[in-house]
Design a protein around this motif. Structure first.
Motif, PDB file in Angstrom:
ATOM      1  N   ASP B  70       0.852  -1.199   0.000  1.00 30.97           N
ATOM      2  CA  ASP B  70       0.000   0.000   0.000  1.00 30.97           C
ATOM      3  C   ASP B  70       0.886   1.246   0.000  1.00 30.97           C
ATOM      4  O   ASP B  70       1.725   1.399   0.896  1.00 30.97           O
ATOM      5  N   PRO B  71       0.721   2.151  -0.962  1.00 32.91           N
ATOM      6  CA  PRO B  71       1.571   3.365  -0.996  1.00 32.91           C
ATOM      7  C   PRO B  71       1.284   4.314   0.159  1.00 32.91           C
ATOM      8  O   PRO B  71       1.987   5.290   0.361  1.00 32.91           O
ATOM      9  N   LYS B  72       0.254   3.962   0.938  1.00 30.87           N
ATOM     10  CA  LYS B  72      -0.174   4.838   2.040  1.00 30.87           C
ATOM     11  C   LYS B  72       0.991   5.107   3.002  1.00 30.87           C
ATOM     12  O   LYS B  72       1.147   6.215   3.490  1.00 30.87           O
ATOM     13  N   PHE B  73       1.819   4.067   3.217  1.00 26.66           N
ATOM     14  CA  PHE B  73       2.893   4.256   4.223  1.00 26.66           C
ATOM     15  C   PHE B  73       3.914   5.297   3.750  1.00 26.66           C
ATOM     16  O   PHE B  73       4.497   6.016   4.537  1.00 26.66           O
ATOM     17  N   ILE B  75       3.099   7.883   1.737  1.00 26.90           N
ATOM     18  CA  ILE B  75       2.383   9.173   1.845  1.00 26.90           C
ATOM     19  C   ILE B  75       2.333   9.612   3.306  1.00 26.90           C
ATOM     20  O   ILE B  75       2.613  10.767   3.643  1.00 26.90           O
ATOM     21  N   ASP B  76       2.027   8.638   4.192  1.00 28.41           N
ATOM     22  CA  ASP B  76       1.963   8.949   5.638  1.00 28.41           C
ATOM     23  C   ASP B  76       3.298   9.508   6.119  1.00 28.41           C
ATOM     24  O   ASP B  76       3.345  10.452   6.909  1.00 28.41           O
ATOM     25  N   ARG B  77       4.332   8.895   5.635  1.00 28.26           N
ATOM     26  CA  ARG B  77       5.663   9.330   6.054  1.00 28.26           C
ATOM     27  C   ARG B  77       5.941  10.763   5.596  1.00 28.26           C
ATOM     28  O   ARG B  77       6.490  11.575   6.340  1.00 28.26           O
ATOM     29  N   GLN B  79       3.726  12.985   4.953  1.00 26.87           N
ATOM     30  CA  GLN B  79       2.849  13.892   5.724  1.00 26.87           C
ATOM     31  C   GLN B  79       3.415  14.130   7.115  1.00 26.87           C
ATOM     32  O   GLN B  79       3.366  15.229   7.633  1.00 26.87           O
ATOM     33  N   ILE B  87      -1.585  15.060  -2.492  1.00 27.68           N
ATOM     34  CA  ILE B  87      -1.638  13.611  -2.268  1.00 27.68           C
ATOM     35  C   ILE B  87      -2.281  12.864  -3.433  1.00 27.68           C
ATOM     36  O   ILE B  87      -1.792  11.819  -3.856  1.00 27.68           O
ATOM     37  N   GLU B  88      -3.366  13.392  -3.955  1.00 28.13           N
ATOM     38  CA  GLU B  88      -4.068  12.707  -5.059  1.00 28.13           C
ATOM     39  C   GLU B  88      -3.185  12.592  -6.291  1.00 28.13           C
ATOM     40  O   GLU B  88      -3.138  11.548  -6.942  1.00 28.13           O
ATOM     41  N   LYS B  91      -0.528  10.021  -5.722  1.00 26.14           N
ATOM     42  CA  LYS B  91      -1.030   8.642  -5.823  1.00 26.14           C
ATOM     43  C   LYS B  91      -0.973   8.136  -7.256  1.00 26.14           C
ATOM     44  O   LYS B  91      -0.676   6.967  -7.510  1.00 26.14           O
TER      45      LYS B  91
END
Lengths: 224, 268
Positions: B70-73, B75-77, B79, B87-88, B91
C-alpha cells in the motif's frame, strides 16, 4: 535286477588334475546292500567315500548316487542329496558347542521336522545307542566310543537311504566297536538302509551278507 | 570378555556408519528448517509501472505469494515530515510496489537468474533482491553439509570393510560347525545362523547406542541453545523414525556381509 543306488562308470577322482587317486573305475552298489571298501593306507578309500557325499567332484567319468548325477551337480544343489545320506566319520565330526541331544537332532532340524518330532526321535535314538543319560552333555565330555555312538545316532536320525561310514570304529575300544557294528547291521537289516563302510579290516564277528570292494593302485576291484 | 570383544568388533564400525548417517540427516533437517525460516522472512521487492498479477509473475519464478504494498505508508511518512504535497496527484504518480515471496529459499546463484527473469515481467521496472541478506550462517551450514557428506562416505566405506573383515573372522571361528552342518545338507541360511544372529543383535545394539547419543546431544543445553537460535524444533519422533531406517540399513549391510563372506568361503 536290484535297484542300483550307487553307480560309477569310468570314475576318476583327483585332488590335483595330474595325480588321480582313483582311476577309471566302474562299479555299482545295489539298494539295501551292506558294502565294505578296503585297501591299504593312502589307497583312496576315504577319497572314494568323499565323492559319494559330494565333497569331491569326479575329474572324469560318471558317479550317480540315488539318481543324482554327482559328476554334473552344482555345489549349491548338494544339500538336496545330503538330506538322504547319513555320514559317519572316523573323527566323529560332532559340533562341540552343541549338546549331544542337539547334535543328534541336526539332520531332523535340517529336514524341517517340528520340535516335538525332533525331541521324540532324538530320545529314541539316544536310547538305541545307549546314551539316554548323556543327552545334555557336550561331546568333549564324552569318551571316543560315546562320541561315535552320538555320530551314529545322528546318522540314523532322518532314516537315510544310504549310510556312509569312513572308518567308523578306527579309534574305538571293542565294546564301542561292537555296538557300532550292531547298529549298522541293524539299520541295514531292519530298515533296508544301504550301508557303505570304508575300513582297513572287515570284522570277523559279523554274520551278514556283504559286498566287498578293494582298492589297489587307484583301481576299485569287486572281491565278492 | 571374548564375547564382548567379539560384539564390539562389529558394533563399533556399525556405530560409526550410523552416527555419520544420522549426523548428516540431522544436519540436512536443520538446514531445511533454516531455509524455511529464511524463506518466510525473505522477500523480493518489485517496482512496476502498472498493476501486475500473480499469474504474470508465477510463469517466471517459483512464486509463493505476490502482495501489493500500500503506498499509504510512503504518503503517511511524507505527511509526518510536514512536506506539502498534492496527495491525489502523488497517488497517480507513484509506481506500484510488490512483495514477492518464493516457494523455496534461493541460492545466491539462483538469485541472479530470478532477478533477470522478474525483470522480464511486463510492467516491472526494477527488482530488488536484497542479495546481501543471504546469511553467512546459511553458507556455513551448506559447507558443513558438504563436508559431512564426504566424511560420511569415507567412514561408511572404511566401516563396511571392517564389517566384512569381522564377518570373515566369525566365519573362520565357526567354520567347523558350518562345515558339519553343510555335510548334513543344511542350507546357507541355517549354516550361517550363528553369524546372522550376531549380525541382528549387534545392529540393534548399535542403533540403540546411536539413538541414545543423539537423544542426549539434542537434549543437551548447549545444542538446545544452538538449534534454538536457528528455530530448529527438535522432535524426538524423528530420531525414532531414523532408528527404524538405520535398523533396516544395518540389517541389509550385515546380512549382505554374512552371505558375501559365506558364499566366498564356500567357493574357496
Amino acid at each position: 535286477m536290484a535297484n542300483k543306488v550307487i553307480v560309477a562308470e569310468d570314475l576318476t577322482l583327483a585332488y590335483k588334475k595330474d595325480e588321480p587317486v582313483i582311476k577309471n573305475s566302474s562299479f555299482s552298489i545295489e539298494s539295501g546292500s551292506f558294502v565294505f571298501i578296503t585297501g591299504p593306507s593312502g589307497s583312496g578309500k576315504s577319497t572314494l567315500i568323499k565323492s559319494f557325499y559330494g565333497a569331491l567332484k569326479p575329474l572324469r567319468g560318471e558317479l550317480i548316487i540315488g539318481g543324482v548325477e554327482l559328476h554334473n551337480i552344482k555345489k549349491s544343489k548338494l544339500s538336496f542329496l545330503r538330506k538322504y545320506l547319513g555320514i559317519i566319520f572316523q573323527d566323529y565330526k560332532l559340533i562341540n558347542e552343541w549338546s549331544v541331544k542337539k547334535n543328534v537332532m541336526l539332520p531332523l532340524l535340517i529336514a524341517g521336522y517340528s520340535k516335538e518330532v525332533c525331541e521324540n526321535q532324538t530320545k529314541k535314538l539316544l536310547k538305541h545307542v545307549k546314551l539316554s543319560n548323556k543327552a545334555d552333555k557336550y561331546p568333549l565330555e564324552l569318551s571316543g566310543g560315546e562320541q561315535q555312538r552320538v555320530a551314529m545316532a545322528r546318522a540314523l536320525a532322518h532314516n537315510p537311504v544310504i549310510i556312509l561310514a569312513d572308518e567308523p570304529t578306527g579309534n574305538l575300544d571293542d565294546y564301542s566297536s561292537n555296538l557300532i557294528w550292531n547298529l549298522l547291521v541293524g539299520a541295514n537289516e531292519q530298515l533296508g538302509t544301504t550301508v557303505v563302510v570304508v575300513t582297513h579290516h572287515i570284522p570277523s564277528q559279523l554274520h551278514i551278507n556283504f559286498k566287498h570292494f578293494h582298492i589297489e593302485d587307484g583301481t576299485v576291484y569287486e572281491i565278492s | 570378555m571374548k564375547s564382548l570383544k567379539n560384539h564390539l568388533s562389529l558394533i563399533i564400525p556399525l556405530f560409526s556408519i550410523f552416527f555419520a548417517i544420522e549426523f548428516y540427516v540431522i544436519l540436512d533437517r536443520v538446514i531445511k528448517s533454516y531455509e524455511n525460516n529464511l524463506r518466510d522472512d525473505y522477500t523480493i521487492l518489485l517496482v512496476a509501472n502498472k498493476d501486475i498479477k500473480s499469474e504474470d509473475v508465477s510463469s517466471y519464478v517459483d512464486l509463493s505469494t505476490l502482495e501489493k504494498i500500500d503506498p499509504k505508508f510512503i504518503i503517511d511518512r511524507l505527511q509526518k515530515d510536514n512536506i506539502s504535497i498534492d496527495i491525489e496527484a502523488l497517488k497517480t504518480f507513484l509506481p506500484k510496489f510488490y512483495k514477492v515471496k518464493l516457494e523455496h529459499f534461493p541460492s545466491s546463484k539462483e538469485l541472479k537468474s530470478i532477478k533477470e527473469r522478474l525483470k522480464r515481467v511486463d510492467g516491472v521496472e526494477r527488482v530488488e533482491t536484497f542479495s546481501k541478506s543471504h546469511t553467512k550462517i546459511y553458507t556455513l551450514l551448506i559447507v558443513l553439509k558438504q563436508i559431512s557428506k564426504i566424511f560420511m562416505g569415507i567412514i561408511a566405506t572404511i566401516s563396511f570393510l571392517l564389517i566384512l573383515k569381522q564377518m570373515q573372522v566369525w566365519y573362520l571361528e565357526h567354520k567347523e560347525r558350518m562345515y558339519i552342518m553343510e555335510l548334513f545338507g543344511a542350507p546357507l541360511w541355517m549354516r550361517s545362523g550363528v553369524l546372522i544372529r550376531l549380525a541382528i543383535i549387534d545392529t540393534i545394539l548399535s542403533v540403540a547406542s546411536v539413538y541414545g547419543v543423539f537423544y542426549y546431544l539434542l537434549n543437551s543445553n548447549i545444542l538446545q541453545n544452538l538449534i534454538g537460535e536457528i528455530n530448529f524444533g527438535f522432535d524426538s519422533s524423528y530420531l525414532l523414525n531414523d532408528s527404524v531406517f538405520l535398523v533396516g540399513l544395518g540389517l541389509f549391510l550385515t546380512l549382505f556381509s554374512v552371505i558375501f563372506v559365506s558364499i566366498r568361503q564356500v567357493k574357496e
